[in-house]
Scaffold this motif. Structure first.
Motif, PDB file in Angstrom:
ATOM      1  N   LEU A 145       0.825  -1.204   0.000  1.00 37.81           N
ATOM      2  CA  LEU A 145       0.000   0.000   0.000  1.00 37.81           C
ATOM      3  C   LEU A 145       0.870   1.269   0.000  1.00 37.81           C
ATOM      4  N   SER A 146       2.060   1.192   0.606  1.00 36.32           N
ATOM      5  CA  SER A 146       2.899   2.387   0.584  1.00 36.32           C
ATOM      6  C   SER A 146       3.426   2.625  -0.831  1.00 36.32           C
ATOM      7  N   ILE A 147       3.627   1.565  -1.598  1.00 40.52           N
ATOM      8  CA  ILE A 147       4.104   1.719  -2.979  1.00 40.52           C
ATOM      9  C   ILE A 147       2.947   2.079  -3.899  1.00 40.52           C
ATOM     10  N   GLU A 148       1.822   1.378  -3.712  1.00 36.43           N
ATOM     11  CA  GLU A 148       0.700   1.534  -4.639  1.00 36.43           C
ATOM     12  C   GLU A 148      -0.393   2.429  -4.053  1.00 36.43           C
ATOM     13  N   GLN A 149      -0.017   3.295  -3.097  1.00 39.24           N
ATOM     14  CA  GLN A 149      -1.039   4.037  -2.336  1.00 39.24           C
ATOM     15  C   GLN A 149      -1.996   4.818  -3.228  1.00 39.24           C
ATOM     16  N   GLN A 150      -1.461   5.399  -4.333  1.00 46.33           N
ATOM     17  CA  GLN A 150      -2.318   6.265  -5.128  1.00 46.33           C
ATOM     18  C   GLN A 150      -3.386   5.494  -5.866  1.00 46.33           C
ATOM     19  N   LYS A 151      -3.206   4.154  -6.011  1.00 50.14           N
ATOM     20  CA  LYS A 151      -4.226   3.345  -6.707  1.00 50.14           C
ATOM     21  C   LYS A 151      -5.352   2.918  -5.752  1.00 50.14           C
ATOM     22  N   ILE A 152      -5.175   3.179  -4.466  1.00 43.85           N
ATOM     23  CA  ILE A 152      -6.092   2.606  -3.474  1.00 43.85           C
ATOM     24  C   ILE A 152      -7.540   3.049  -3.667  1.00 43.85           C
ATOM     25  N   THR A 153      -7.699   4.212  -4.279  1.00 41.72           N
ATOM     26  CA  THR A 153      -9.067   4.693  -4.494  1.00 41.72           C
ATOM     27  C   THR A 153      -9.758   3.950  -5.629  1.00 41.72           C
ATOM     28  N   ILE A 172      -5.909  -0.853   5.546  1.00 46.46           N
ATOM     29  CA  ILE A 172      -6.421  -0.417   4.240  1.00 46.46           C
ATOM     30  C   ILE A 172      -7.184   0.907   4.388  1.00 46.46           C
ATOM     31  N   PHE A 173      -7.973   1.003   5.481  1.00 44.74           N
ATOM     32  CA  PHE A 173      -8.699   2.245   5.768  1.00 44.74           C
ATOM     33  C   PHE A 173      -7.716   3.402   5.938  1.00 44.74           C
ATOM     34  N   THR A 174      -6.657   3.161   6.720  1.00 40.95           N
ATOM     35  CA  THR A 174      -5.663   4.196   6.965  1.00 40.95           C
ATOM     36  C   THR A 174      -4.999   4.642   5.650  1.00 40.95           C
ATOM     37  N   ALA A 175      -4.729   3.655   4.779  1.00 38.49           N
ATOM     38  CA  ALA A 175      -4.033   3.950   3.523  1.00 38.49           C
ATOM     39  C   ALA A 175      -4.857   4.874   2.635  1.00 38.49           C
ATOM     40  N   GLY A 176      -6.156   4.983   2.895  1.00 39.18           N
ATOM     41  CA  GLY A 176      -6.955   5.950   2.151  1.00 39.18           C
ATOM     42  C   GLY A 176      -8.019   5.353   1.251  1.00 39.18           C
ATOM     43  N   ALA A 177      -8.411   4.103   1.488  1.00 39.08           N
ATOM     44  CA  ALA A 177      -9.461   3.501   0.669  1.00 39.08           C
ATOM     45  C   ALA A 177     -10.742   4.328   0.780  1.00 39.08           C
ATOM     46  N   ARG A 178     -11.533   4.288  -0.309  1.00 43.08           N
ATOM     47  CA  ARG A 178     -12.733   5.127  -0.321  1.00 43.08           C
ATOM     48  C   ARG A 178     -13.790   4.549   0.623  1.00 43.08           C
ATOM     49  N   MET A 179     -14.503   5.458   1.295  1.00 42.11           N
ATOM     50  CA  MET A 179     -15.519   5.016   2.255  1.00 42.11           C
ATOM     51  C   MET A 179     -16.613   4.199   1.585  1.00 42.11           C
TER      52      MET A 179
END
Lengths: 365, 650
Positions: A130-138, A178-185
């Motif tokens: 998630l730290s590498i792919e964080q921007q895709k998390i949304t 996953i929530f912390t990493a910024g996944a959409r609500m």
């Protein structure tokens, strides 16, 4: 990336050591009767627990000095090894059945639970991913689905044992990560619904789980069956009152609570040390959680943040479930109280993970 | 959308808040369990740790009015097993098997049960104290001998129906044992200790012993000696009369206290299983209902005297042998009637038409009011279970015929206890008492009387003056009339016979009768009333030798037991033929069965043959001289079978 190296978080360290101390004390108090009856040595469980605590403390101190970024490199290897172990443990003859679940790999008289290792390996791997792919998390398919798939693959394997408690802690910690990493609500909300559906599915697959769910609501409906453990736990906690019966004075440890030194150790603590003792332990855990979250907030990079919150979550979720169960707030799940319950490999592993957390705290901004 | 470090930090902060809330939730719940529910949970927990070995309370004893023990307990210990404490189950079973007369498997099964504590029945229940000592001496772990006891009735069949009996768990099953089970039972005690889940005593805890509390002892109004006399008389009567049933009640007319109550067939409380359930379930003196016959005339007499409808001494009545009522011919039991007589003689002769006359003078409303006031048609309320009501005509259904028959005791259905209670009221000065057998409740250990039952006056039915006249009339019935065989020299006995045809399958039976006598003494101040009814004596006997002698014997012994002084002024008995050693055989041809029961109280034995209600032939013939107590053979048939010119003479 990493600049300042300070001392590890002192609140965190002291809380861990206090909890560990209380744990050793309670393992002795809760297990002495059983140890004497079964092994003729009332220090039997304490001795073993002390060995693992020593080993764990050594690992904690060691890893608190090892730069946490090293785990980024080891993450895939650890994950693959743990998946391998989860498969191996399912093979009859190799995996050992204890308490109705084939969860153990035996090495002499000591045993390890691959699922315990998987919890940590999964956190480390997700933190890396998630730290590498964080921007895709949304994005659902590219960002959210791969880590979720991994989590539920591991969960599935754990449930084959079956070990709902450990699986739930792993899923819980992973979801917080996953929530912390910024996944959409919206995505998480949908997943929550899916989770409910899955839960229902699990109940249908093994109806004993439904009974476990309903028994905690009214344990007296079946006092000798499904409600037995909750009732015995409440029979320990209730009489404890404000100040408890005194250390060593528990009556419920006289064979009424099965395994008083593991899953139900908090009941014995509350019985002997009362509301004051119980609240003290809960507050100590809360300090661990608070300092853990603070470490995550202050971590120098996303990998550090996610690792910190993941390790904190493992402890926090497990505490909530364990104490929630023994005081009758949720169904009996079969999970130990971190750092307190008797259980060698689990204790060593937790202390190892806390060593990583302490290390991250040294890099706080 | 780009994920920024701000998002991560905000979410971490949210997680912290949720975590704090969740941990506070744990503390709140913990405080609820420990601080709010703590006490309640403590109690429940203690209960769950407590193991009790029960100690059965002794059942209260039953005493007669003078403190003679009619029922008490003997120690019969019971063996219990606490399965988790039994170390070597096989050896234990093997050792106990011969001692308890059970098989090894039976015992093994019981001591292997997942039960806190279990009785080793049936062999280990209610043992002798010797057996118990033997088992105690073995000192087997997990095997306990606890105190238990068994009911014992020292006089066996004495007052069996009144006392009743208990079952294996000392619970009352019939009689007073059942009616007063709660008070007799007492409270069980126990030894209790806190145990761990394996049944071992929890360290640092001590035993507590709660002493069992013995049940209250019940003192009865029954007099054991009077009861013994009654039982003896009924046994003899059963042998000589071979009746279907015999009922006897003795009562103190001045209080309603039952001094004795017995019936046949009877049973032994320790072997009640050997008889039919009806025998022990039906307490005939309060359960059986039947037409009273002539004893009921006492009620009609009392009513007529109270209402000033008759002058016994100065008014005369002519009995032609029958009376025409509403188109029906009601016959006197004596063929040809009693002729001209005073009303006192009407009573002495028990003359039916005379009583029909009294009934008519009273009218149906007044007569039935008296009948109800004397307690008929309703339970007396005696404190033993199983009482019946009896049946009276509804007032709206009473026509002239029903009024007439009721006046001499037919067409009504009553229980023995109703009769003796009513007659007691008629002779005691007019007060109707509620009969009772429970006199007092006593705490045996302290000797303290916990409760004393006093006599209860239900109502005043007639005046003292009327009652006196009734007593005198009934005394002359015994001295001069149909009650001669109840005469006791030195005591003034009053009484009245009664004969009723049994109703079998809804019709009056010609061959089955209930022959009764009610007697009391002394007539000037009655201390005891005795009622005896014989249901269907075998063959046919003179009425005077069926019930009246039983009453006389009971009265005679009871008056001495009760220490009633002899009287001086007494109506001297009228002696008749048949009472000298050599006697003349009376003419029985043409007599009805009822006449034989009611009137011919002679010292002859009868053997009968044939069926019917009239004697058509006899041997030896009338007028022959035989020894007193000889047997006369009579042949029964219908009236139409009578040879020409036989009977009808009087």
């Amino acid at each position: 990336m990493v600049k300042a190296r300070s001392a590890p978080d002192i609140w965190l360290l002291i809380s861990i050591l206090l909890i560990l101390g209380i744990g050793l004390m309670m393992v002795y108090s809760a297990s002495a009767v059983k140890a004497f009856h079964e092994f003729g040595d009332k220090f039997y469980f304490l001795k073993r627990q002390a060995i693992f605590a020593g080993l764990g403390l050594f690992m904690m101190m060691l890893l608190s000095r090892v730069n946490y970024t090293i785990w980024k490199k080891w993450a895939p290897t650890l994950l693959i090894v743990c998946f391998g172990l989860l498969l191996v443990v399912l093979i009859p003859g190799i995996g050992v059945v204890r308490g109705g679940a084939r969860s153990w790999l035996g090495i002499g008289s000591f045993g390890i639970q691959p699922s315990e290792f998987m919890k940590l390996a999964m956190i480390i791997f997700l933190a890396k991913w998630l730290s590498i792919e964080q921007q895709k998390i949304t994005q659902f398919t590219k960002g959210l689905l791969p880590p979720l798939g991994l989590v539920f693959l591991a969960f599935g394997l754990i449930m084959l044992q079956p070990d709902l408690g450990t699986g739930a802690v792993m899923v819980g910690a992973s979801m917080i990560l996953i929530f912390t990493a910024g996944a959409r609500m919206a995505h998480l909300g949908g997943l929550a619904l899916l989770g409910v559906a899955g839960f229902v599915g699990l109940i249908i697959a093994a109806p004993y789980r439904l009974k476990r769910i309903t028994y905690f609501l009214d344990p007296w409906a079946d006092p000798l069956g499904g409600g037995y453990q909750i009732i015995q736990s409440l029979f320990a906690i209730g009489p404890g009152g404000l100040v408890g019966l005194g250390l060593g004075a528990s009556r419920q440890k006289f064979s009424y609570l099965p395994e008083p030194q593991t899953d139900f150790i908090f009941s014995i603590l509350a019985e002997e040390l009362g509301f004051i003792g119980g609240t003290t332990l809960i507050l100590l855990f809360l300090i661990v959680v608070w300092r853990g979250v603070r470490t995550a907030i202050a971590a120098p990079d996303t990998f550090g943040s996610l690792m910190a919150i993941g390790i904190t979550s493992i402890i926090g979720v497990q505490v909530l479930i364990n104490i929630g169960v023994v005081i009758g707030m949720m169904p009996v799940t079969g999970i130990t109280l971190p750092l307190v319950s008797y259980g060698g490999s689990s204790l060593t592993l937790l202390l190892t993970a806390l060593g990583i957390l302490l290390n991250i705290s040294r890099y706080s901004r | 959308m780009k994920v920024s470090n701000v998002t991560v930090r905000r979410r971490l902060f949210i997680i912290l808040l949720i975590a704090i809330a969740a941990f506070i939730g744990l503390i709140v719940r913990l405080s609820y369990v420990q601080l709010v529910k703590g006490t309640e949970l403590s109690e429940r927990a203690e209960d769950s740790w407590r193991r009790n070995i029960p100690y059965v309370a002794k059942r209260g004893e039953i005493w007669d009015r003078n403190g003679v023990r009619l029922a008490y307990n003997i120690s019969t210990p019971t063996v219990w097993a606490i399965p988790v404490q039994v170390k070597d189950k096989d050896t234990t079973a093997k050792t106990l098997a011969p001692l308890l007369s059970m098989t090894e498997n039976e015992i093994l099964e019981k001591i292997s049960k997942k039960q806190m504590i279990i009785q080793l029945g049936p062999g280990g229940r209610k043992m002798t104290t010797e057996q118990a000592a033997e088992i105690r001496a073995l000192n087997l772990p997990g095997i306990v001998v606890a105190e238990d006891n068994k009911r014992y009735y020292p006089y066996d069949e004495l007052a069996a129906h009144v006392l009743g009996f208990t079952g294996i768990d000392n619970q009352g099953l019939t009689g007073l044992e059942l009616t007063h089970n709660d008070k007799l039972t007492g409270t069980g005690g126990m030894v209790s200790f806190l145990s761990d889940a394996a049944g071992r005593q929890m360290p640092n805890s001590s035993d507590t012993y709660i002493e069992p509390q013995e049940g209250l002892t019940l003192q009865l109004t029954i007099d054991q000696q009077v009861q013994t006399v009654m039982e003896r008389e009924l046994d003899q009567a059963m042998t000589s009369l071979n009746a279907d049933a015999i009922i006897a009640i003795a009562m103190d007319p001045n209080t309603g206290e039952v001094l004795g109550m017995a019936s046949r067939p009877t049973f032994s409380p320790s072997r009640y299983q050997e008889v039919d359930a009806q025998v022990y379930n039906r307490n005939l003196p309060i359960w059986m209902t039947y037409e009273p016959g002539s004893t009921f005339k006492i009620i009609t007499l009392a009513a007529a005297l109270e209402e000033n409808k008759v002058d016994l001494k100065n008014e005369r009545f002519y009995d032609s042998g029958a009376v025409e009522i509403g188109g029906a011919r009601l016959r006197c039991w004596k063929k040809g009637g009693h002729g001209s007589q005073t009303f006192l003689q009407v009573v002495e002769n028990s003359c039916n038409p005379g009583f029909v006359e009294l009934g008519n003078r009273l009218g149906k409303t007044t007569l039935f009011e008296y009948i109800r006031n004397f307690g008929f048609g309703a339970k007396t309320g005696i404190d033993i279970g199983g009482e019946e009501n009896g049946i009276l005509f509804k007032l709206s259904q009473v026509g002239p015929v029903e009024l007439a028959t009721t006046a001499f005791g037919q067409g009504v259905s009553v229980t023995p206890i109703q009769q003796i209670t009513a007659v007691s009221a008629a002779i005691n000065g007019g007060k109707l008492y509620k009969p009772y057998v429970a006199k007092a409740w006593i705490n045996r250990e302290s000797g303290e009387v916990v409760q004393r039952n006093e006599p209860t006056v239900v109502r005043e039915v007639i005046s003292e003056e009327t009652s006196k006249q009734v007593r005198e009339a009934l005394e002359s019935v015994v001295a001069l009339g149909t009650g001669r065989n109840a005469f006791i020299d030195g005591y003034r006995v009053g009484g009245k016979t009664g004969t009723a045809q049994k109703v079998v399958n809804g019709r009056y039976s010609t061959s089955e009768h209930i022959v009764s006598f009610i007697g009391f003494a002394p007539a000037d101040d009655p201390q005891i009333v005795v009622y005896v009814a014989v249901d269907n004596p075998e063959g046919i006997q003179f009425g005077g030798v069926v019930a009246a002698p039983i009453v006389r014997n009971i009265l005679e012994d009871s008056l001495q037991i009760l220490e009633v002084p002899k009287r001086e002024k007494q109506i001297d008995r009228l002696y008749r033929y048949g009472e000298t050693p050599v006697v003349t055989v009376p003419n029985l041809v043409g007599k009805t069965v009822v006449e034989i029961y009611e009137d011919l109280n002679m010292n002859f034995n009868l053997t009968s043959a044939g069926t019917g209600n009239t004697v058509i032939k006899q041997a030896p013939a009338a007028g022959e001289r035989v020894e007193r107590g000889s047997t006369i053979r009579i042949y029964l048939g219908d009236e139409s079978d009578l040879p020409e010119g036989a009977g009808h003479q009087h």
